[in-house]
Write a protein that holds these residues in place. Structure first.
Motif, PDB file in Angstrom:
ATOM      1  N   UNK A  71       0.836  -1.204   0.000  1.00 49.95           N
ATOM      2  CA  UNK A  71       0.000   0.000   0.000  1.00 49.95           C
ATOM      3  C   UNK A  71       0.867   1.249   0.000  1.00 49.95           C
ATOM      4  N   UNK A  72       1.940   1.236   0.787  1.00 50.32           N
ATOM      5  CA  UNK A  72       2.824   2.395   0.865  1.00 50.32           C
ATOM      6  C   UNK A  72       3.495   2.663  -0.470  1.00 50.32           C
ATOM      7  N   UNK A  73       3.918   1.604  -1.159  1.00 50.54           N
ATOM      8  CA  UNK A  73       4.519   1.780  -2.483  1.00 50.54           C
ATOM      9  C   UNK A  73       3.498   2.356  -3.462  1.00 50.54           C
ATOM     10  N   UNK A  74       2.285   1.827  -3.433  1.00 45.97           N
ATOM     11  CA  UNK A  74       1.236   2.322  -4.331  1.00 45.97           C
ATOM     12  C   UNK A  74       0.927   3.791  -4.044  1.00 45.97           C
ATOM     13  N   UNK A  75       0.820   4.131  -2.770  1.00 45.55           N
ATOM     14  CA  UNK A  75       0.558   5.509  -2.382  1.00 45.55           C
ATOM     15  C   UNK A  75       1.705   6.408  -2.816  1.00 45.55           C
ATOM     16  N   UNK A  76       2.918   5.957  -2.608  1.00 39.32           N
ATOM     17  CA  UNK A  76       4.102   6.707  -3.013  1.00 39.32           C
ATOM     18  C   UNK A  76       4.067   6.999  -4.513  1.00 39.32           C
ATOM     19  N   UNK A  77       3.730   6.002  -5.308  1.00 36.85           N
ATOM     20  CA  UNK A  77       3.663   6.173  -6.765  1.00 36.85           C
ATOM     21  C   UNK A  77       2.576   7.184  -7.135  1.00 36.85           C
ATOM     22  N   UNK A  78       1.408   7.072  -6.505  1.00 34.63           N
ATOM     23  CA  UNK A  78       0.331   8.032  -6.765  1.00 34.63           C
ATOM     24  C   UNK A  78       0.777   9.454  -6.436  1.00 34.63           C
ATOM     25  N   UNK A  79       1.425   9.620  -5.287  1.00 33.61           N
ATOM     26  CA  UNK A  79       1.881  10.941  -4.865  1.00 33.61           C
ATOM     27  C   UNK A  79       2.958  11.483  -5.802  1.00 33.61           C
ATOM     28  N   UNK A 105       5.076   9.864   7.827  1.00 37.83           N
ATOM     29  CA  UNK A 105       4.892   8.844   6.790  1.00 37.83           C
ATOM     30  C   UNK A 105       6.152   7.995   6.752  1.00 37.83           C
ATOM     31  N   UNK A 106       6.036   6.784   6.284  1.00 32.79           N
ATOM     32  CA  UNK A 106       7.174   5.869   6.239  1.00 32.79           C
ATOM     33  C   UNK A 106       7.995   6.017   4.964  1.00 32.79           C
ATOM     34  N   UNK A 107       7.716   7.048   4.191  1.00 28.39           N
ATOM     35  CA  UNK A 107       8.470   7.324   2.978  1.00 28.39           C
ATOM     36  C   UNK A 107       8.325   8.817   2.685  1.00 28.39           C
ATOM     37  N   UNK A 108       9.286   9.394   1.981  1.00 26.85           N
ATOM     38  CA  UNK A 108       9.173  10.814   1.659  1.00 26.85           C
ATOM     39  C   UNK A 108       8.192  11.036   0.509  1.00 26.85           C
ATOM     40  N   UNK A 109       7.600  12.210   0.484  1.00 24.04           N
ATOM     41  CA  UNK A 109       6.783  12.607  -0.657  1.00 24.04           C
ATOM     42  C   UNK A 109       7.680  13.452  -1.540  1.00 24.04           C
ATOM     43  N   UNK A 110       7.793  13.070  -2.795  1.00 23.56           N
ATOM     44  CA  UNK A 110       8.667  13.781  -3.712  1.00 23.56           C
ATOM     45  C   UNK A 110       8.271  13.450  -5.140  1.00 23.56           C
ATOM     46  N   UNK A 111       8.571  14.356  -6.043  1.00 23.52           N
ATOM     47  CA  UNK A 111       8.296  14.074  -7.459  1.00 23.52           C
ATOM     48  C   UNK A 111       9.395  13.216  -8.070  1.00 23.52           C
ATOM     49  N   UNK A 112      10.478  12.985  -7.332  1.00 29.90           N
ATOM     50  CA  UNK A 112      11.600  12.215  -7.870  1.00 29.90           C
ATOM     51  C   UNK A 112      11.934  10.960  -7.072  1.00 29.90           C
ATOM     52  N   UNK A 113      11.246  10.715  -5.967  1.00 30.03           N
ATOM     53  CA  UNK A 113      11.564   9.577  -5.098  1.00 30.03           C
ATOM     54  C   UNK A 113      11.308   8.251  -5.806  1.00 30.03           C
ATOM     55  N   UNK A 114      12.209   7.298  -5.652  1.00 28.72           N
ATOM     56  CA  UNK A 114      12.033   5.958  -6.202  1.00 28.72           C
ATOM     57  C   UNK A 114      11.176   5.146  -5.227  1.00 28.72           C
ATOM     58  N   UNK A 115       9.958   4.865  -5.601  1.00 28.43           N
ATOM     59  CA  UNK A 115       9.001   4.196  -4.723  1.00 28.43           C
ATOM     60  C   UNK A 115       9.171   2.681  -4.693  1.00 28.43           C
ATOM     61  N   UNK A 116      10.145   2.148  -5.370  1.00 26.00           N
ATOM     62  CA  UNK A 116      10.337   0.694  -5.422  1.00 26.00           C
ATOM     63  C   UNK A 116      11.349   0.215  -4.396  1.00 26.00           C
ATOM     64  N   UNK A 117      11.255   0.690  -3.160  1.00 27.28           N
ATOM     65  CA  UNK A 117      12.211   0.314  -2.112  1.00 27.28           C
ATOM     66  C   UNK A 117      12.038  -1.102  -1.683  1.00 27.28           C
TER      67      UNK A 117
END
Length: 117
Positions: A71-79, A105-117
């Motif tokens: 869910x966090x990865x999916x949310x990260x990608x949406x953001x 949040x357990x991940x940063x919000x960014x337009x460049x963050x790699x959400x595939x951690x």
């Protein structure tokens, strides 16, 4: 009378089957819902203002949607994808939004963050 009982049994059977088909704790992240939750944050993300309570409520809602790593990865990608679509959004505002709202949040919000951690 027998037809009524048969209908009740059928309804109960359907309810029983649906309960077993739904997997508890497995949320489905919808990017439209993510963007809707963050709509009140646009003024904060584009101008030099503090986030409104409605914005922070939206961030809180997003945190509640991301219960699992998937869910966090999916949310990260949406953001990330939403942030990329708006050229006037300030990257530093995106990154500080959870902090400004007092939400971790357990991940940063960014337009460049790699959400595939």
């Amino acid at each position: 009378m027998k037809v009524e009982k048969m209908e009740n049994v059928t309804i109960l059977l359907v309810i029983f089957m649906v309960q077993f088909m739904v997997q508890p704790g497995k949320a489905i992240i919808n990017c439209g819902e993510v963007e809707h939750a963050l709509a009140p944050c646009i003024s904060y993300l584009t101008q030099d203002v503090q986030p409104y309570p409605a914005c922070c409520n939206g961030v809180r809602k997003l945190k509640g949607m991301a219960l699992t790593a998937t869910d966090q990865r999916s949310l990260c990608i949406c953001l990330r994808n939403a942030a990329k679509r708006y050229s006037n959004i300030k990257e530093d505002a995106i990154q500080t939004l959870p902090y400004k709202c007092g939400i971790k949040l357990d991940f940063p919000i960014s337009s460049t963050f790699n959400c595939q951690w």
